[in-house]
Design an enzyme around this catalytic site. Structure first.
Site, mmCIF file in Angstrom:
data_model
loop_
_atom_site.group_PDB
_atom_site.id
_atom_site.type_symbol
_atom_site.label_atom_id
_atom_site.label_comp_id
_atom_site.label_asym_id
_atom_site.label_seq_id
_atom_site.Cartn_x
_atom_site.Cartn_y
_atom_site.Cartn_z
ATOM 1 N N ASN A 190 0.849 -1.181 0.000
ATOM 2 C CA ASN A 190 0.000 0.000 0.000
ATOM 3 C C ASN A 190 0.890 1.238 0.000
ATOM 4 O O ASN A 190 1.950 1.275 0.618
ATOM 5 C CB ASN A 190 -0.994 -0.004 1.168
ATOM 6 C CG ASN A 190 -0.370 -0.030 2.549
ATOM 7 O OD1 ASN A 190 0.617 -0.719 2.794
ATOM 8 N ND2 ASN A 190 -0.971 0.696 3.479
ATOM 9 N N GLU A 242 0.232 5.252 0.543
ATOM 10 C CA GLU A 242 -0.714 6.306 0.886
ATOM 11 C C GLU A 242 -0.255 7.647 0.330
ATOM 12 O O GLU A 242 0.885 7.807 -0.094
ATOM 13 C CB GLU A 242 -0.871 6.387 2.407
ATOM 14 C CG GLU A 242 -1.485 5.136 2.994
ATOM 15 C CD GLU A 242 -1.639 5.178 4.498
ATOM 16 O OE1 GLU A 242 -2.297 4.277 5.030
ATOM 17 O OE2 GLU A 242 -1.096 6.104 5.161
ATOM 18 N N SER A 247 -3.353 13.312 -0.122
ATOM 19 C CA SER A 247 -4.675 13.374 -0.739
ATOM 20 C C SER A 247 -5.173 11.929 -0.789
ATOM 21 O O SER A 247 -4.859 11.179 -1.714
ATOM 22 C CB SER A 247 -4.575 13.963 -2.145
ATOM 23 O OG SER A 247 -5.830 13.897 -2.773
ATOM 24 N N TYR A 248 -5.898 11.519 0.232
ATOM 25 C CA TYR A 248 -6.209 10.105 0.467
ATOM 26 C C TYR A 248 -6.625 9.292 -0.757
ATOM 27 O O TYR A 248 -6.125 8.184 -0.941
ATOM 28 C CB TYR A 248 -7.259 9.950 1.573
ATOM 29 C CG TYR A 248 -6.758 10.383 2.940
ATOM 30 C CD1 TYR A 248 -5.430 10.191 3.313
ATOM 31 C CD2 TYR A 248 -7.600 10.983 3.840
ATOM 32 C CE1 TYR A 248 -4.967 10.586 4.558
ATOM 33 C CE2 TYR A 248 -7.151 11.383 5.099
ATOM 34 C CZ TYR A 248 -5.834 11.175 5.446
ATOM 35 O OH TYR A 248 -5.384 11.565 6.683
ATOM 36 N N CYS A 291 -3.900 0.443 -2.837
ATOM 37 C CA CYS A 291 -3.783 -0.746 -1.990
ATOM 38 C C CYS A 291 -2.688 -1.666 -2.525
ATOM 39 O O CYS A 291 -2.366 -1.651 -3.714
ATOM 40 C CB CYS A 291 -5.100 -1.507 -1.966
ATOM 41 S SG CYS A 291 -6.470 -0.599 -1.241
ATOM 42 N N GLU A 294 -2.771 -4.911 -3.024
ATOM 43 C CA GLU A 294 -3.247 -5.886 -3.990
ATOM 44 C C GLU A 294 -3.320 -5.297 -5.396
ATOM 45 O O GLU A 294 -2.853 -5.902 -6.365
ATOM 46 C CB GLU A 294 -4.638 -6.409 -3.597
ATOM 47 C CG GLU A 294 -4.677 -7.045 -2.229
ATOM 48 C CD GLU A 294 -5.032 -6.064 -1.106
ATOM 49 O OE1 GLU A 294 -4.312 -5.044 -0.921
ATOM 50 O OE2 GLU A 294 -6.023 -6.325 -0.403
ATOM 51 N N CYS A 335 -9.952 -5.170 0.344
ATOM 52 C CA CYS A 335 -11.095 -4.261 0.323
ATOM 53 C C CYS A 335 -11.979 -4.579 -0.892
ATOM 54 O O CYS A 335 -11.606 -5.351 -1.778
ATOM 55 C CB CYS A 335 -10.625 -2.808 0.286
ATOM 56 S SG CYS A 335 -9.970 -2.257 -1.317
#
Length: 148
Positions: A46, A48, A51-52, A57, A59, A95
């Protein structure tokens, strides 16, 4: 067309890569290793972003890397590990967005999703079990050249 593979080695690839996760905001580090139909394994973590929505992710990172190398290969299995600051305490499930991306690159009843705490302690499910009644490329056009 089920392909036999070493689950422990796939989980170990994910474990070996977890330190590369970039999670300065959630501090939840995730690593994934994907096995493709050509026998190649790709890893991802992942990443990050302040800016979310701009993050990715583990995967999807691994799957996109695999497809960038060989878009004809199909997804066989995904091993996922993760935990706070990279300390794995529980099984880390993909997710919903990652489940949908997996669906794009193989048959849900054949894709194995392995959620590991270690090479000895893991849960395995098919993507069909994790994403029942899924929507995929086969629904879009009967004349589509995309087949799963």
């Amino acid at each position: 067309m089920a392909i036999d593979f070493d689950r422990k080695k796939l989980i170990q690839k994910a474990l070996d890569n977890i330190s590369h996760a970039y999670a300065p905001y959630s501090h939840f580090h995730v690593s994934a290793a994907v096995l493709m139909s050509d026998g190649k394994v790709y890893t991802g973590v992942n990443v990050e972003n302040a800016s979310y929505p701009a993050g990715i992710c583990a995967e999807r990172n691994a799957i996109f890397h695999a497809i960038a190398q060989d878009k004809a290969a199909k997804l066989v299995a995904v091993a996922i590990v993760g935990g706070p600051d990279g300390k794995i305490r529980d099984y880390c499930a993909p997710c919903g967005v990652c489940r949908q991306v997996m669906r794009e690159f193989g048959k849900p009843e054949e894709i194995k999703v392995i959620m590991g705490k270690s090479t000895e302690d893991f849960k395995e499910m098919t993507l069909a079990e994790l994403l029942p009644m899924s929507f995929g490329p086969d629904f879009l056009n009967e004349h589509s050249s995309i087949t799963t």
